[in-house]
Design a protein around this motif. Structure first.
Motif, mmCIF file in Angstrom:
data_model
loop_
_atom_site.group_PDB
_atom_site.id
_atom_site.type_symbol
_atom_site.label_atom_id
_atom_site.label_comp_id
_atom_site.label_asym_id
_atom_site.label_seq_id
_atom_site.Cartn_x
_atom_site.Cartn_y
_atom_site.Cartn_z
ATOM 1 N N PHE A 12 -48.618 -13.358 12.048
ATOM 2 C CA PHE A 12 -48.968 -14.419 11.117
ATOM 3 C C PHE A 12 -48.664 -15.720 11.851
ATOM 4 O O PHE A 12 -47.626 -15.848 12.501
ATOM 5 N N TYR A 13 -49.573 -16.684 11.766
ATOM 6 C CA TYR A 13 -49.396 -17.908 12.547
ATOM 7 C C TYR A 13 -49.863 -19.129 11.768
ATOM 8 O O TYR A 13 -50.662 -19.036 10.834
ATOM 9 N N LEU A 14 -49.353 -20.292 12.182
ATOM 10 C CA LEU A 14 -49.788 -21.587 11.678
ATOM 11 C C LEU A 14 -49.967 -22.506 12.874
ATOM 12 O O LEU A 14 -49.134 -22.518 13.783
ATOM 13 N N GLY A 29 -53.225 -17.967 9.582
ATOM 14 C CA GLY A 29 -53.973 -16.719 9.544
ATOM 15 C C GLY A 29 -53.166 -15.571 10.080
ATOM 16 O O GLY A 29 -51.965 -15.675 10.314
ATOM 17 N N LYS A 30 -53.862 -14.471 10.272
ATOM 18 C CA LYS A 30 -53.237 -13.247 10.785
ATOM 19 C C LYS A 30 -54.059 -12.743 11.951
ATOM 20 O O LYS A 30 -55.246 -13.059 12.064
ATOM 21 N N VAL A 56 -45.157 -15.285 13.793
ATOM 22 C CA VAL A 56 -44.218 -14.246 13.395
ATOM 23 C C VAL A 56 -44.908 -12.902 13.539
ATOM 24 O O VAL A 56 -46.053 -12.745 13.108
ATOM 25 N N TYR A 57 -44.213 -11.936 14.150
ATOM 26 C CA TYR A 57 -44.760 -10.579 14.213
ATOM 27 C C TYR A 57 -44.253 -9.816 13.001
ATOM 28 O O TYR A 57 -43.045 -9.712 12.760
ATOM 29 N N GLY A 61 -48.063 -4.393 7.306
ATOM 30 C CA GLY A 61 -48.480 -5.141 6.129
ATOM 31 C C GLY A 61 -48.750 -6.617 6.372
ATOM 32 O O GLY A 61 -48.511 -7.445 5.497
ATOM 33 N N VAL A 62 -49.288 -6.955 7.536
ATOM 34 C CA VAL A 62 -49.553 -8.364 7.840
ATOM 35 C C VAL A 62 -50.611 -8.962 6.906
ATOM 36 O O VAL A 62 -50.542 -10.132 6.550
ATOM 37 N N TYR A 63 -51.566 -8.156 6.449
ATOM 38 C CA TYR A 63 -52.586 -8.651 5.521
ATOM 39 C C TYR A 63 -51.943 -9.036 4.185
ATOM 40 O O TYR A 63 -52.237 -10.081 3.625
ATOM 41 N N ASP A 64 -51.052 -8.179 3.689
ATOM 42 C CA ASP A 64 -50.343 -8.474 2.438
ATOM 43 C C ASP A 64 -49.442 -9.692 2.609
ATOM 44 O O ASP A 64 -49.331 -10.520 1.706
#
Length: 132
Positions: A12-14, A29-30, A56-57, A61-64
Motif C-alpha cells: 500500500f503506498y501514497l 493505491g496497492k 507498507v508491505y 489482504g492488501v485489497y481489503d
C-alpha cells in the motif's frame, strides 16, 4: 465446497506530484510489485519526479486494507473527489489525519518501507513505527 483463495499480500503506498502540492493532494493505491507500479505512475507523469511518501508491505489482504484506509479517510473528510477516477484514490495531505488512520489500521505483521524522496531509493525495513 468451494475452497477460498488466500487474500493476497502486497504494498500500500501514497505519493505526491509537484503539481498537486499547492492543492495538498496525495494519490494512493496497492500493488503486488511496488517498483513496477511506481514506474507505471512515473511513466504517466513523465515531466516531474514523483515522491513516494509512504509504502507498507501488507502480508495478506492488501485489497481489503486499501478499501479500509480510503473508507476511513472518507469518514474523516480527507478524500478528494476527482473526475479522473470513480474510486477514491486521492486524499488531502493532512499528515496527522492520514498517518493516524494508517497507524490505527496497520496489521501487526505489516512492514513499513524506509522511503526516501525518490521512489527508486526504496529500502525495506522491519516494523518502523509511524510517527504522528
Amino acid at each position: 465446497h468451494l475452497k477460498r483463495k488466500p487474500k493476497i499480500g502486497g504494498y500500500f503506498y501514497l505519493f505526491d506530484h509537484p503539481n498537486w502540492r499547492k492543492d495538498k493532494l496525495l494519490k494512493g493505491g496497492k500493488a503486488e510489485d511496488l517498483e513496477t507500479r511506481m514506474r507505471q505512475h512515473q511513466n504517466h507523469y513523465p515531466l516531474h519526479s514523483l515522491t513516494l511518501l509512504e509504502a507498507v508491505y501488507i502480508p495478506q489482504g492488501v485489497y481489503d486494507f486499501e478499501q479500509l484506509f480510503f473508507s476511513q479517510c472518507e469518514e474523516k473528510g480527507i478524500i478528494s473527489k476527482t473526475m479522473a477516477s470513480t474510486k477514491p484514490e486521492y486524499i488531502k495531505n493532512d499528515d496527522k489525519t492520514w498517518k493516524k488512520i494508517l497507524k490505527d489500521i496497520l496489521p501487526s505483521n505489516a512492514r513499513r518501507l524506509n522511503v526516501t524522496w525518490n521512489w527508486n531509493e526504496i529500502k525495506e525495513t522491519e516494523n518502523i513505527k509511524i510517527s504522528e
